[in-house]
Scaffold this motif. Sequence first.
Motif, PDB file in Angstrom:
ATOM      1  N   GLY A 103      76.569  68.215  40.275  1.00  0.00           N
ATOM      2  CA  GLY A 103      77.065  66.974  40.919  1.00  0.00           C
ATOM      3  C   GLY A 103      76.418  65.865  39.657  1.00  0.00           C
ATOM      4  N   ILE A 104      76.139  64.659  39.764  1.00  0.00           N
ATOM      5  CA  ILE A 104      75.175  63.740  39.331  1.00  0.00           C
ATOM      6  C   ILE A 104      73.931  64.466  39.243  1.00  0.00           C
ATOM      7  CG2 ILE A 104      74.613  61.202  38.565  1.00  0.00           C
ATOM      8  CD1 ILE A 104      77.659  62.358  37.868  1.00  0.00           C
ATOM      9  N   LEU A 105      73.114  64.508  40.130  1.00  0.00           N
ATOM     10  CA  LEU A 105      72.273  64.599  40.248  1.00  0.00           C
ATOM     11  C   LEU A 105      71.833  65.640  39.553  1.00  0.00           C
ATOM     12  CD1 LEU A 105      71.659  63.893  44.382  1.00  0.00           C
ATOM     13  CD2 LEU A 105      70.478  62.145  42.289  1.00  0.00           C
ATOM     14  N   ASP A 106      72.466  66.817  39.795  1.00  0.00           N
ATOM     15  CA  ASP A 106      72.056  68.021  39.384  1.00  0.00           C
ATOM     16  C   ASP A 106      71.936  67.457  37.746  1.00  0.00           C
ATOM     17  OD1 ASP A 106      72.875  69.545  41.226  1.00  0.00           O
ATOM     18  OD2 ASP A 106      74.255  69.314  41.607  1.00  0.00           O
ATOM     19  N   ARG A 107      72.653  67.439  37.296  1.00  0.00           N
ATOM     20  CA  ARG A 107      72.743  66.665  35.416  1.00  0.00           C
ATOM     21  C   ARG A 107      71.711  65.824  35.419  1.00  0.00           C
ATOM     22  NH1 ARG A 107      72.841  70.995  32.619  1.00  0.00           N
ATOM     23  NH2 ARG A 107      72.870  71.340  35.301  1.00  0.00           N
ATOM     24  N   THR A 108      71.017  64.567  36.543  1.00  0.00           N
ATOM     25  CA  THR A 108      70.357  64.256  36.283  1.00  0.00           C
ATOM     26  C   THR A 108      68.642  64.323  36.618  1.00  0.00           C
ATOM     27  OG1 THR A 108      71.298  62.286  37.800  1.00  0.00           O
ATOM     28  CG2 THR A 108      72.032  62.240  36.156  1.00  0.00           C
ATOM     29  N   ASP A 109      68.862  65.304  37.125  1.00  0.00           N
ATOM     30  CA  ASP A 109      67.249  65.481  37.642  1.00  0.00           C
ATOM     31  C   ASP A 109      66.636  65.408  36.864  1.00  0.00           C
ATOM     32  OD1 ASP A 109      67.403  67.379  36.426  1.00  0.00           O
ATOM     33  OD2 ASP A 109      68.335  69.371  38.070  1.00  0.00           O
ATOM     34  N   GLY A 110      65.981  65.845  36.289  1.00  0.00           N
ATOM     35  CA  GLY A 110      65.218  65.474  35.387  1.00  0.00           C
ATOM     36  C   GLY A 110      64.797  64.609  34.608  1.00  0.00           C
ATOM     37  N   TYR A 111      65.893  63.378  34.361  1.00  0.00           N
ATOM     38  CA  TYR A 111      65.334  62.311  33.784  1.00  0.00           C
ATOM     39  C   TYR A 111      65.259  61.455  34.522  1.00  0.00           C
ATOM     40  CZ  TYR A 111      68.756  64.795  29.876  1.00  0.00           C
ATOM     41  OH  TYR A 111      68.945  65.088  29.111  1.00  0.00           O
ATOM     42  N   LEU A 112      65.121  61.828  36.419  1.00  0.00           N
ATOM     43  CA  LEU A 112      64.843  60.909  37.560  1.00  0.00           C
ATOM     44  C   LEU A 112      63.416  60.642  37.189  1.00  0.00           C
ATOM     45  CD1 LEU A 112      67.567  61.579  39.735  1.00  0.00           C
ATOM     46  CD2 LEU A 112      67.505  59.878  38.127  1.00  0.00           C
ATOM     47  N   PHE A 113      62.933  61.330  37.402  1.00  0.00           N
ATOM     48  CA  PHE A 113      61.200  61.970  37.081  1.00  0.00           C
ATOM     49  C   PHE A 113      60.707  61.083  35.601  1.00  0.00           C
ATOM     50  CE2 PHE A 113      59.759  64.365  41.041  1.00  0.00           C
ATOM     51  CZ  PHE A 113      60.867  64.247  41.844  1.00  0.00           C
ATOM     52  N   ALA A 114      61.774  62.004  34.870  1.00  0.00           N
ATOM     53  CA  ALA A 114      60.636  60.841  33.567  1.00  0.00           C
ATOM     54  C   ALA A 114      61.052  60.352  33.131  1.00  0.00           C
ATOM     55  CB  ALA A 114      61.794  61.950  32.350  1.00  0.00           C
ATOM     56  N   SER A 115      62.176  59.147  33.602  1.00  0.00           N
ATOM     57  CA  SER A 115      62.085  57.316  33.311  1.00  0.00           C
ATOM     58  C   SER A 115      60.387  57.089  33.775  1.00  0.00           C
ATOM     59  CB  SER A 115      63.676  56.989  33.698  1.00  0.00           C
ATOM     60  OG  SER A 115      63.117  57.718  34.861  1.00  0.00           O
ATOM     61  N   ILE A 116      60.357  57.382  34.827  1.00  0.00           N
ATOM     62  CA  ILE A 116      59.167  56.695  35.455  1.00  0.00           C
ATOM     63  C   ILE A 116      57.936  57.249  34.789  1.00  0.00           C
ATOM     64  CG2 ILE A 116      57.875  56.467  37.483  1.00  0.00           C
ATOM     65  CD1 ILE A 116      60.357  57.254  38.822  1.00  0.00           C
ATOM     66  N   ILE A 117      57.667  57.741  34.467  1.00  0.00           N
ATOM     67  CA  ILE A 117      56.303  58.241  33.191  1.00  0.00           C
ATOM     68  C   ILE A 117      56.757  57.921  31.934  1.00  0.00           C
ATOM     69  CG2 ILE A 117      54.889  60.530  32.350  1.00  0.00           C
ATOM     70  CD1 ILE A 117      54.924  60.151  35.542  1.00  0.00           C
ATOM     71  N   MET A 118      58.006  57.925  31.570  1.00  0.00           N
ATOM     72  CA  MET A 118      57.661  57.343  29.970  1.00  0.00           C
ATOM     73  C   MET A 118      58.160  56.073  30.607  1.00  0.00           C
ATOM     74  SD  MET A 118      61.132  58.118  27.196  1.00  0.00           S
ATOM     75  CE  MET A 118      60.012  59.360  26.453  1.00  0.00           C
ATOM     76  N   LEU A 119      58.388  54.992  31.165  1.00  0.00           N
ATOM     77  CA  LEU A 119      58.365  53.852  30.936  1.00  0.00           C
ATOM     78  C   LEU A 119      57.036  53.410  31.060  1.00  0.00           C
ATOM     79  CD1 LEU A 119      59.840  51.212  31.079  1.00  0.00           C
ATOM     80  CD2 LEU A 119      59.950  50.697  33.526  1.00  0.00           C
ATOM     81  N   ILE A 120      56.797  54.403  32.599  1.00  0.00           N
ATOM     82  CA  ILE A 120      54.685  53.856  32.257  1.00  0.00           C
ATOM     83  C   ILE A 120      53.273  54.265  31.225  1.00  0.00           C
ATOM     84  CG2 ILE A 120      52.642  54.341  33.622  1.00  0.00           C
ATOM     85  CD1 ILE A 120      54.615  54.878  35.776  1.00  0.00           C
ATOM     86  N   ALA A 121      53.798  55.099  30.744  1.00  0.00           N
ATOM     87  CA  ALA A 121      53.619  55.627  28.807  1.00  0.00           C
ATOM     88  C   ALA A 121      53.847  54.641  28.057  1.00  0.00           C
ATOM     89  CB  ALA A 121      53.926  56.613  28.616  1.00  0.00           C
ATOM     90  N   LEU A 122      55.127  54.130  27.892  1.00  0.00           N
ATOM     91  CA  LEU A 122      55.105  53.637  26.833  1.00  0.00           C
ATOM     92  C   LEU A 122      54.502  51.479  26.930  1.00  0.00           C
ATOM     93  CD1 LEU A 122      59.022  53.871  26.254  1.00  0.00           C
ATOM     94  CD2 LEU A 122      57.015  53.886  24.547  1.00  0.00           C
ATOM     95  N   ARG A 123      54.400  51.534  28.291  1.00  0.00           N
ATOM     96  CA  ARG A 123      53.696  50.644  28.219  1.00  0.00           C
ATOM     97  C   ARG A 123      51.956  50.558  28.104  1.00  0.00           C
ATOM     98  NH1 ARG A 123      57.299  47.973  33.733  1.00  0.00           N
ATOM     99  NH2 ARG A 123      58.595  47.372  32.449  1.00  0.00           N
ATOM    100  N   VAL A 124      51.716  52.146  28.516  1.00  0.00           N
ATOM    101  CA  VAL A 124      50.476  51.665  27.789  1.00  0.00           C
ATOM    102  C   VAL A 124      49.636  52.306  27.208  1.00  0.00           C
ATOM    103  CG1 VAL A 124      48.147  53.637  28.890  1.00  0.00           C
ATOM    104  CG2 VAL A 124      49.878  52.589  30.936  1.00  0.00           C
ATOM    105  N   ILE A 125      50.569  52.404  25.593  1.00  0.00           N
ATOM    106  CA  ILE A 125      50.271  52.903  24.922  1.00  0.00           C
ATOM    107  C   ILE A 125      51.100  52.206  24.417  1.00  0.00           C
ATOM    108  CG2 ILE A 125      51.300  54.765  22.777  1.00  0.00           C
ATOM    109  CD1 ILE A 125      50.812  56.551  24.628  1.00  0.00           C
ATOM    110  N   SER A 126      51.801  51.086  23.842  1.00  0.00           N
ATOM    111  CA  SER A 126      52.043  50.330  22.959  1.00  0.00           C
ATOM    112  C   SER A 126      52.430  49.017  22.707  1.00  0.00           C
ATOM    113  CB  SER A 126      54.289  50.326  22.960  1.00  0.00           C
ATOM    114  OG  SER A 126      54.502  50.219  24.594  1.00  0.00           O
TER     115      SER A 126
END
Length: 252
Positions: free
Chosen positions: A229-252
């Motif tokens: 399913g879609i979740l089987d292919r996007t599972d890693g991105y679903l947590f990663a997107s939250i962390i990357m956005l927060i990290a980018l806002r903190v650093i950049s």
Amino acid sequence: MSNLLSSSSTRIKTGIALVLVILIIGYIDSYFVTWLFLGSLLIIAIKESTKLFHIQSTQLFIYSTVLWAVAYFYPEPEDLSFILGVIYASILAYTKTLNKKIFLPLFYPTVSFLFLLALYKDFGMQSLLWILVVVALTDTAAYFVGKSIGKTKFCQTSPNKTLEGVIGGIVFGSLIGSIFALSDLTFVEAFIISFVTSIASVFGDLFESYLKREAKVKDSGSFLPGHGGILDRTDGYLFASIIMLIALRVIS
């Protein structure tokens, strides 16, 4: 043997089709097209999540569709998940009849898709390419490193994962992923963001594995032949997107 070859062929064809779709969307680089694409994935992912959470709710699809439509115009899409949470809680308090379980798809996967949209809105298509490379490399490298030298079980939730494989995946995802980072970041900044994003993707994959084991299903769905399913292919991105956005806002 013939079934294995047929399954592998289907998986490869689906994978190629996915890559082509992503390349086309990346080339077009349109906010509307990206919003429409992510929204389509979200609706399918919500349908899959209702199976994992053992719930049936037409309201959920209505709320999510309206939410995603509003997200197109709202400057900070990720904020809308909290607004929806307030609405859910208010309806529950007033009527006492709202199925409490429909809160669950709000957090998984709705919030994550809102963060993916916010990531694109704030940092452009390159940020989506970056997260795609980091998560894909983390997953792929973890598989091959685990198969070649993995001996230590990572956790009970996913018995096929090894600690060596996870570490190898994070190292490859962080180092090579940093090459695809936003151009205005230093290598150290890019590496730190890639590193925390890579770790988040591991646990995103682990969380979906946990949900599937609890639901006693092999795949979240069958939308992608050979992949599940879609979740089987996007599972890693679903947590990663939250962390990357927060990290980018903190650093950049």
